[in-house]
Design an enzyme around this catalytic site. Structure first.
Site, PDB file in Angstrom:
ATOM      1  N   ASN A  16       0.533  -1.281   0.030  1.00  0.00           N
ATOM      2  CA  ASN A  16       0.078   0.027   0.028  1.00  0.00           C
ATOM      3  C   ASN A  16       0.935   1.339  -0.136  1.00  0.00           C
ATOM      4  O   ASN A  16       1.594   1.446   0.997  1.00  0.00           O
ATOM      5  CB  ASN A  16      -0.798  -0.120   1.249  1.00  0.00           C
ATOM      6  N   LYS A  35       0.110   4.319  -0.334  1.00  0.00           N
ATOM      7  CA  LYS A  35      -0.566   5.499   0.502  1.00  0.00           C
ATOM      8  C   LYS A  35      -0.248   6.760  -0.541  1.00  0.00           C
ATOM      9  O   LYS A  35      -0.345   6.708  -1.664  1.00  0.00           O
ATOM     10  CB  LYS A  35       0.017   5.629   1.982  1.00  0.00           C
ATOM     11  N   HIS A  78      -9.661   1.068   4.965  1.00  0.00           N
ATOM     12  CA  HIS A  78      -8.288   1.205   5.620  1.00  0.00           C
ATOM     13  C   HIS A  78      -8.454   2.029   6.717  1.00  0.00           C
ATOM     14  O   HIS A  78      -9.374   3.226   6.673  1.00  0.00           O
ATOM     15  CB  HIS A  78      -7.194   1.858   4.624  1.00  0.00           C
ATOM     16  N   GLU A 119      -6.843   4.250   8.029  1.00  0.00           N
ATOM     17  CA  GLU A 119      -6.532   5.838   7.757  1.00  0.00           C
ATOM     18  C   GLU A 119      -7.908   6.481   7.110  1.00  0.00           C
ATOM     19  O   GLU A 119      -8.066   7.765   7.219  1.00  0.00           O
ATOM     20  CB  GLU A 119      -5.300   6.082   6.891  1.00  0.00           C
ATOM     21  N   GLU A 142      -5.463  -5.043  10.402  1.00  0.00           N
ATOM     22  CA  GLU A 142      -4.604  -4.007  10.689  1.00  0.00           C
ATOM     23  C   GLU A 142      -4.736  -3.501  12.299  1.00  0.00           C
ATOM     24  O   GLU A 142      -5.744  -2.484  12.127  1.00  0.00           O
ATOM     25  CB  GLU A 142      -4.750  -3.062   9.517  1.00  0.00           C
TER      26      GLU A 142
HETATM   27  P1  PGA Z   1       2.963   0.260   7.504  1.00  0.00           P
HETATM   28  O1  PGA Z   1       1.409   0.211   6.970  1.00  0.00           O
HETATM   29  O2  PGA Z   1       3.157  -1.119   7.196  1.00  0.00           O
HETATM   30  O3  PGA Z   1       3.653   1.181   7.112  1.00  0.00           O
HETATM   31  O4  PGA Z   1       2.572  -0.078   9.270  1.00  0.00           O
HETATM   32  C1  PGA Z   1       0.371  -0.748   6.777  1.00  0.00           C
HETATM   33  C2  PGA Z   1      -0.746  -0.308   6.176  1.00  0.00           C
HETATM   34  O5  PGA Z   1      -1.361   0.885   6.490  1.00  0.00           O
HETATM   35  O6  PGA Z   1      -1.561  -0.897   5.144  1.00  0.00           O
END
Ligand code: PGA
Length: 252
Positions: free
Chosen positions: A13, A15, A98, A100, A170
């Site tokens: 991902n 982002k 997700h 976020e 997650e």
């Molecule tokens: P990270 O993010 O591996 O940077 O902890 C995982 C995600 O948000 O999918």
């Protein structure tokens, strides 16, 4: 990990990182590494880079995913991207719910549900994210929170024999923090999610659902996590941005 039933999936991902040229360069490098991998691989660049990255990964073992979608095919929804646009750009997967998006952009269990339906209707594979916050874990609400997210997210979703689904666990407190859940914590939750999926979905669909772990996965902890019995892959954020680092995870 049950290799007989489910080929592991390692998803990156990206982002809100990478310009088009940066994304193309990383994807090109990754395609070179991916040839010798024995797992399924997916990368989810930002929307602006999807079409260009699609040209690089087409016909290779690297699949393309998006990080979000709107549930309508088209319409007056300024700033949104539809499932039709994603399949047109070459996507096979889409990340939905997700943390976020839930935390910063008002994503709810209801919008997650609408998005999962829309993805399946367009033959996109949803990567359906669930997870508890630190406060919820401390107050022993982890399992009730996950139960609610799973039940509401999948409520009335019309699965058929061609449907595919990926679930990503997650824990919010482990995302981008460097704190990884312990393998015992991961296995405990994955076994719980597996039992919920078995209850909700018919075999053999239930058996084909892959449950990924996400939250500070890196080359140093990937093999330990991937070797847990109910872990079928990983959703990787920070450590997927460099092809060389991601290569060490796909070759765990
Ligand atoms: P990270 O993010 O591996 O940077 O902890 C995982 C995600 O948000 O999918």
């Amino acid at each position: 990990m049950n290799l007989m039933l489910r080929r592991p999936l390692i998803a990156g991902n990206w982002k809100m990182y990478k310009t088009v040229s940066e994304a193309v360069n990383t994807a090109r490098e990754l395609v070179g590494y991916a040839a010798s991998a024995s797992v399924d691989i997916m990368i989810a660049p930002p929307f602006t880079a999807l079409a260009s990255v699609a040209e690089i990964v087409s016909g290779t073992p690297v699949a393309l995913g998006a990080q979000n979608l709107h549930w309508k095919d088209e319409g007056a929804y300024t700033g949104e991207i539809s499932p039709v646009m994603l399949t047109d750009a070459g996507c096979q997967y889409v990340i939905i719910g997700h943390s976020e998006r839930r935390q910063f952009f008002g994503e709810t269990d209801d919008t997650v549900n609408a998005k999962i339906r829309a993805a399946l209707a367009h033959k996109l594979i949803p990567v359906f994210c669930v997870g508890e916050t630190e406060m919820q874990r401390e107050s022993r609400e982890t399992f009730s929170v996950l139960d609610k997210q799973m039940v509401k997210g999948l409520e009335g979703v019309p699965f058929n024999s061609e449907s595919h689904l990926v679930v990503a666990y997650e824990p919010v407190w482990a995302i981008g923090t460097g704190k990884t859940a312990t393998t015992d914590q991961i296995q405990e939750v994955h076994a719980f999610l597996r039992s919920l999926i078995d209850k909700r979905l018919d075999n053999p669909l239930a058996k084909s659902v892959r449950i990924l772990y996400g939250g500070s996965v890196k080359p140093e902890n990937a093999s330990e996590i991937m070797n847990m019995p109910d872990v079928d892959g990983a959703l990787v954020g920070g450590a997927s941005l460099s092809a060389a680092t991601f290569d060490r995870i796909i070759h765990f």
